[in-house]
Design an enzyme around this catalytic site. Structure first.
Site, PDB file in Angstrom:
ATOM      1  CB  SER A 602      -0.910   0.029   1.242  1.00  0.00           C
ATOM      2  OG  SER A 602      -1.614   1.252   1.331  1.00  0.00           O
ATOM      3  CE1 TYR A 615      -4.908  -2.220   4.200  1.00  0.00           C
ATOM      4  CE2 TYR A 615      -3.946  -0.020   4.109  1.00  0.00           C
ATOM      5  CZ  TYR A 615      -4.434  -1.146   3.466  1.00  0.00           C
ATOM      6  OH  TYR A 615      -4.435  -1.194   2.092  1.00  0.00           O
TER       7      TYR A 615
END
Length: 734
Positions: A602, A615
């Site tokens: 990400s 996350y």
């Protein structure tokens, strides 16, 4: 059953005159063709051709003229449409006989005969672009207005019998004549013309080693006549077969026993990727496994080694199956997996040497280069058959064709003695057809052709879009997802767009098309292993693995992340990728072919912010996992990552409630009755405004990155993270 239908035992009269009556003459030809092609007892995939001589209006003169409509090159009768048929002036086709007769070098397999193939284009009616079949003279030169040339197993069993001519007379009397093996083309058409002229009572011709052709002046009569000839051949063979002991005595009786289902799966899973690597040294192949009762009856039999070595007979068969299969004399009751691999290795080496010797022995000065010398059909007692092709469709058709060859051998051995084409004839037709009718018209292969991609997380979002993108460029795609229904929906979308392919009918994973959907949990090693084993059974192995599955668990209202949420985030975003990589590596090493692994990280992994502690940290760990795996799996497998910015559109991580929560968090106006699509668009645009490009990041943007990383375009790239974020990080630094 409609009135007037003929009742058969071995074939079925499917003609519906109400349907036929509503069609124009070309439509009736297509209807007849589709009926004949729909039954593999009548002809095989892509095999056979049909024609009708029809009266048309000449677009140049306005006069009536006779036109031969005949199935063109490369079509399949079961799916043929008007555009699959060539249309040729019949008078011009007949006039070619004078041109051919004037050639001093005419004769079977002569340069003059070869030149005639190109001349068919000069007889084209109404600028029809469909290329003519090499069988065109067979249809043009016979007297019937409607002609069927079919390859039924029962007929070919007679054609491939040592005493074919005598058997033809015994079974059909004076209704079917006989012509010995001749390469399809002009000379065969002339020979058939002479036979029909000299024998006015004949309505069909047995083509030695090949098939048969029949004709009539009425299309319904031609169709029924074709069925009647096949029925009589089938009745004769099956009666003799039963008298000689039936299935128990077939092929000399059983020598080996079939392994049980569980053990058979274990052995196939163990050998398929290994075997794919060894047959794919020149170009990669896709496999199809077949282990039904009929093929097992053959491979387990006493006579299988002898018959397999003789090779196939019908040219339509060995163009796919090669001149012969590789039969591996492995005893499933006494030998282990190591013995099987040893025998496969030795068998492959000998097969390649045999094929090269066959090529050198039979080649001509102008022959095309030797084909890949690896077998396309491998037969193993106790297991069944493995067929190989450039794609799943071709490997399934190859399996279908060898099934036909087995049925031909069964029939021929029941009534007489099976014989194969002489090797020189086999070579001449194999390489002539490839050069003249196949290779020149084959489109270039797509960029990811012959590759198999496993997409974990393909049920939605980036995974779904990546699956669609790789399939677009020719990859076979395994759509895997925890939600099996969603995975299957993506696979169906791919097959609807690109076609299921054609091939042997059946059930089970090995008979899939170019895409398949499977349920898998990437956090469960056993589930991952089952997934990859299923992929091996479906295609023979795999080349690419893309892990797009992920999860986002926000901090709770107090700003902390619960332990279970932390563990779940890392289990899916990091450990799951590791499990997939570790299990895939086992298969890659067995296969020995260069592969590619792409993980999803990400862009947020490099930006610290509140509310996504688990996350962002997990994605930072995934970034490093990419680098570690690149070292671990080098040089066989390239490992890279794609780092998206926040993707809202189509993402399973952004259900409606999370979208609303994010809109509220960022103070973006919305109303509770707005559509989900409207809410998603607002949030996507908000995230877009934080980037340099000011444009929403979509799943399709990410899919393009996956495509680049698995393709040869970035073949020297490994251990890298390709960020697709619209300049998000740089925007934060400003």
């Amino acid at each position: 059953m409609p009135v007037g239908h003929t009742v058969f035992r071995y074939v079925e009269d499917l003609w519906d005159e109400n349907k036929a009556a509503a069609l124009d003459p070309v439509g009736r030809l297509i209807y007849r063709s589709n009926l004949l092609g729909s039954d593999q007892r009548i002809t095989n995939t892509g095999g056979g051709n049909t024609s009708s001589k029809l009266i048309e209006i000449d677009p140049l003169t306005g006069d009536e003229t006779e036109v031969l409509w005949v199935k063109g090159s490369g079509g399949d009768l079961r799916t043929s449409k008007r555009e699959n048929f060539a249309s040729l002036y019949q008078r011009k086709l007949l006039a070619l006989q004078s041109l051919y007769a004037s050639r001093p070098d005419k004769g079977l397999k002569s340069a003059a005969e070869d030149d005639m193939v190109a001349m068919y284009a000069h007889t084209t009616f109404n600028l029809n672009p469909r290329a003519s079949s090499i069988d065109t003279p067979l249809h043009a030169f016979l007297p019937g207005r409607h002609v069927d040339h079919m390859h039924p197993n029962a007929i070919i069993a007679i054609a491939a019998s040592r005493n074919c001519e005598r058997l033809t007379q015994e079974i059909f009397g004076g209704e079917m004549a006989y012509v010995p093996w001749m390469r399809p083309g002009f000379e065969l058409g002339l020979a058939m013309q002479r036979i029909a002229a000299e024998n006015p009572g004949v309505r069909a011709i047995m083509m030695g080693q090949h098939g048969f052709i029949s004709w009539a002046d009425d299309d319904r009569e031609c169709y029924v006549r074709t069925l009647e000839f096949i029925e009589r051949a089938s009745e004769f063979i099956e009666t003799r077969y039963a008298e000689n002991g039936g299935d128990e005595a077939a092929f000399g009786g059983a020598k080996y026993r079939t392994l049980d289902d569980t053990r058979r799966r274990e052995v196939f899973v163990a050998i398929l990727p290994w075997l794919r690597g060894r047959v794919s040294q020149q170009r990669r192949f896709i496999g199809t496994v077949q282990d039904d009762a009929r093929i097992l009856r053959f491979v387990n039999s006493h006579d299988a080694p002898r018959l397999a070595e003789l090779g196939t007979s019908c040219p339509d068969h060995f163009l796919r199956t090669k001149i012969k299969p590789l039969y591996v004399d492995w005893n499933p009751q006494a030998e282990d997996l190591a013995n099987l691999k040893e025998k496969l290795s030795a068998g492959l080496e000998k097969y390649r040497a045999d094929y090269a010797a066959y090529y050198e022995r039979c080649r001509h000065p102008n022959s095309p280069a030797m084909r890949d010398p690896n077998p396309t059909v491998i037969l193993i007692p106790g297991l069944g058959m493995i067929a190989w092709g450039k794609d799943k469709s071709e490997s399934r058709v190859t399996a279908e064709f060898y099934n036909c060859a087995v049925e031909v051998m069964r029939g021929a051995e029941a009534i007489d003695e099976y014989i194969a084409l002489p090797q020189q004839e086999a070579f001449d037709i194999e390489y002539w057809l490839l050069e003249e009718a196949k290779l020149q018209r084959m489109p270039a292969e797509k960029e990811l052709a012959r590759r198999i991609a496993v997409i974990v997380g393909a049920g939605s979002g980036i995974g779904r879009e990546t699956a669609l993108r790789l399939a677009k460029d020719g990859a076979h795609v395994v759509c895997a997802d925890r939600d099996g229904d969603a995975a299957c929906a993506t696979a169906k979308e791919i097959t609807d767009r690109h076609g299921l392919g054609i091939g042997v009918a059946g059930t089970g994973i090995s008979n899939c098309g170019p895409a398949i959907g499977l349920a898998a949990d990437l956090t469960d090693r056993a589930s991952v292993r089952r997934l990859l084993d299923d992929v091996a059974l479906a295609y023979g192995g795999f080349d690419f693995v893309c892990v797009t599955a992920g999860i986002f668990v926000p901090s709770d209202t107090s700003g902390r992340i619960p332990d279970e949420a932390w563990a779940r985030t890392f289990n899916i975003n990091v450990t799951g990728s590791w499990l997939v990589a570790d299990e895939a590596a086992k298969t890659w090493r067995e296969q020995g072919l260069p592969g590619s692994l792409v993980l999803t990280t990400s862009a947020n992994a490099v930006v610290a912010k509140r509310g996504s502690l688990a996350y962002d940290t997990s994605k930072a760990a995934a970034n490093h996992l990419v680098r570690e795996l690149a070292v671990e799996l080098a040089p066989l497998v390239r490992v890279n990552g794609v780092a998206p910015a926040t993707v809202v559109q189509g993402s399973a991580m952004f259900p409606r409630d999370r979208v609303i929560g994010s809109l509220a968090k960022y103070g973006i106006p919305y109303s509770d009755d707005e559509s989900t699509e409207s809410l998603v668009a607002k949030l996507a645009q908000f995230y877009a405004e934080r980037t340099l490009t000011k444009s929403p990041i979509t799943p399709a943007d990410q899919a393009e990155a996956y495509f680049l990383l698995v393709s040869e375009r970035l073949s020297k790239t490994t251990g890298q993270i390709l960020t697709v974020d619209g300049g998000l990080h740089e925007a934060f630094l400003r």
